[in-house]
Design an enzyme around this catalytic site. Structure first.
Site, PDB file in Angstrom:
ATOM      1  N   SER A 107       0.846  -1.237   0.101  1.00 41.43           N
ATOM      2  CA  SER A 107      -0.043   0.042   0.066  1.00 41.43           C
ATOM      3  C   SER A 107       0.996   1.126   0.074  1.00 41.43           C
ATOM      4  CB  SER A 107      -0.967  -0.078   1.232  1.00 41.43           C
ATOM      5  OG  SER A 107      -1.055   1.331   1.862  1.00 41.43           O
ATOM      6  N   LYS A 108       0.224   2.399  -0.558  1.00 38.82           N
ATOM      7  CA  LYS A 108       1.207   3.589  -0.622  1.00 38.82           C
ATOM      8  C   LYS A 108       1.319   4.242   0.561  1.00 38.82           C
ATOM      9  CE  LYS A 108      -2.955   5.746  -2.067  1.00 38.82           C
ATOM     10  NZ  LYS A 108      -3.594   6.052  -3.359  1.00 38.82           N
ATOM     11  N   ARG A 109       0.536   3.870   1.586  1.00 42.96           N
ATOM     12  CA  ARG A 109       0.486   4.353   2.964  1.00 42.96           C
ATOM     13  C   ARG A 109       1.305   3.757   3.901  1.00 42.96           C
ATOM     14  NH1 ARG A 109      -4.535   5.036   1.242  1.00 42.96           N
ATOM     15  NH2 ARG A 109      -5.302   3.200   2.052  1.00 42.96           N
TER      16      ARG A 109
END
Ligand code: GLU
Length: 499
Positions: A249-251
């Protein structure tokens, strides 16, 4: 039938590599069938929208070469392509559902919902407002109470979600709550916005992350309630962290088995020196395969072979270890001028003033030495930095080239470089090889040429010697030879032990 597919990112941050894969498959399918690829921005969750994210996402898609036929920047026949600009449409269709008995206004406050959930011990909604009488609704509206609109999910029976790669999946309707379609601020949730947009944008295939599969029965029922034709659904497999633990995930930051952090955002791949065609090739292999075990193919070849039906629904890890290999292959195939131009931004980022012509003297020899474009920066340092050689005589001499021999050889080299015509790879090779052979203890040029490389580049690893000399030019080579002779004149050289 014309195929029309879309990529529908929420502008919450940068495009991450999994998102790029989600965009790649519908793009390939649209290109294969001469259809359209649409970019739609799903920004109805205002709290999560980040300024600048749309531009970042578009820049990453462009860098990858995933172009769109309709989208927020170029418009198109079904615009606008940014959901907050379509607000009225969603309101209209949410109310249409209410008028047709398929949805209802829910006046429950957040506190009431919280309490009901706590009592029921579940996250669903207790459907308290589902059976309000028209008079009760009118009374609450007259009191100015805020409301959301919820879908009336069938209470019994089951819903079949047809998925192109997973087959028909049957869901028990009683497991699906009455989801909110329109929020109290008048903006839709994803659940309403996606059927409305995919219908009016005439989307033929909805390719999206598998995280939407659990609410797909709601979406199927919504299409049915509206009386619209269901698009073909393709729920794409999750991309896992390289360690295999959890979703990429980009987070979050991602790590591999060795605990090293790996790249996640598309722009990080660009900045790390990967070529877009290598990244696209790499991504195409994640969840789909070209067939005949081929891992390297051009995008045109991939498009010609690609079919959504061939996607493998199992979750996969990104095989990062393959990316360096692929990228190296693509770099090797580049024409010298294209490589020089591709290297330019990386050299400029290191504050080097780039002269493409000088660079062209070494780029033909560089391809095989690079896995990433960034690898060229330390290799080419000698070309851009003018520092005193950090060398002692001992570095320039060895058992096969003692101090006296080194001085002789470098003096001859200086005289040769001063006058050789033309100053090109072949003449330099011939002349310097002879000088080496005449001065080393074993009559071989190698030991001298190795020292010559050190004297010319100040580096243990560099592009080939003669090409490096041409790139530097006669004047700078002579200056370095001068410096080398100075160092030798002060030095001791290695002591050749007797016996
Ligand atoms: N905005 C949704 C997301 O980012 C898109 C899902 C879809 O493609 O329908 O997950």
């Amino acid at each position: 039938m014309t195929v029309r597919l879309r990529f529908a990112p929420s502008p919450t941050g940068y495009l991450h590599i999994g998102g790029a894969r989600t965009a790649l498959y519908p793009w390939m399918f649209a290109r294969r069938h001469g259809g359209q690829f649409i970019l739609r921005i799903e920004d109805t969750d205002l709290k999560r929208t980040r300024p600048g994210a749309i531009e970042d996402i578009m820049a990453s898609l462009r860098w990858l070469g995933l172009d769109w036929d309709e989208g927020p920047d170029i418009g198109g026949p079904h615009g606008p392509y940014i959901q907050t600009q379509r607000k009225a449409l969603y309101g209209q269709w949410a109310h249409w559902l209410v008028e047709h008995g398929q949805a209802y206004k829910c006046f429950c406050t957040p506190e009431e919902l919280e309490q009901a959930r706590a009592e029921a011990g579940s996250t669903g909604y207790n459907r308290r407002c589902r059976n309000l009488t028209p008079a009760e609704v009118a009374e609450r509206e007259a009191a100015g109470r805020e409301y959301v609109i919820r879908f009336k999910m069938p209470l019994a029976g089951s819903t079949v979600v047809p998925d192109l790669v997973r087959g028909d999946i049957t869901f028990d309707n009683s497991q699906v709550t009455d989801y909110v379609l329109l929020k109290s601020n008048g903006l839709p949730t994803y659940h309403l916005a996606h059927p409305v947009d995919d219908h009016f944008m005439e989307i033929s295939h909805v390719t999206r992350g598998v995280e939407w599969l659990s609410t797909a029965p709601l979406h199927v029922n919504l299409f049915r309630a509206f009386g619209w034709e269901l698009p073909v659904y393709v729920h794409l497999p999750v991309i896992l962290n390289p360690s295999g633990k959890g979703k990429l995930s980009k987070r979050t930051q991602a790590f591999n088995d060795q605990g090293q952090q790996v790249l996640v955002r598309v722009e990080e791949f660009r900045d790390a020196g990967y070529l877009p065609q290598a990244v696209v090739n790499f991504l195409a292999n994640v969840g789909w395969s070209f067939g005949d075990d081929r891992e390297k193919f051009t995008i045109e070849e991939a498009i010609a072979h690609f079919d959504l039906a061939d996607i493998n629904p199992s979750e996969t890890r990104l095989p990062y270890e393959k990316l360096d290999w692929l990228n190296g292959q693509y770099i090797q195939e580049m024409e010298p001028l294209a490589l020089a131009n591709a290297l330019r931004p990386f050299l400029e980022a290191a504050d080097y003033e780039v002269n493409v012509e000088a660079l062209l003297a070494v780029t033909p020899t560089l391809g095989v030495r690079l896995k990433r474009l960034t690898d060229a920066v330390p290799l080419l340092r000698f070309l851009f930095e003018e520092e005193p050689l950090a060398l002692a005589a001992a570095d320039l001499t060895d058992q096969k080239l003692d101090l006296a021999a080194a001085q002789r050889a470098f003096e001859q080299a200086r005289a040769f470089v001063q006058s050789v015509e033309p100053f090109v790879v072949d003449t330099l090779r011939d002349g310097l090889t002879t000088i080496g052979e005449q001065n080393t203890a074993n009559g071989k040029a190698g030991p001298f040429l190795g020292k010559m490389r050190l004297a010319i580049t100040g580096q243990q690893v560099s592009p080939p010697l003669f090409e490096s000399m041409v790139a530097l030019g006669r004047g700078r080579v002579l200056a370095r030879l001068e410096e080398t002779l100075q160092i030798l004149s002060q030095g001791e050289g290695v002591t050749v032990r007797e016996g």
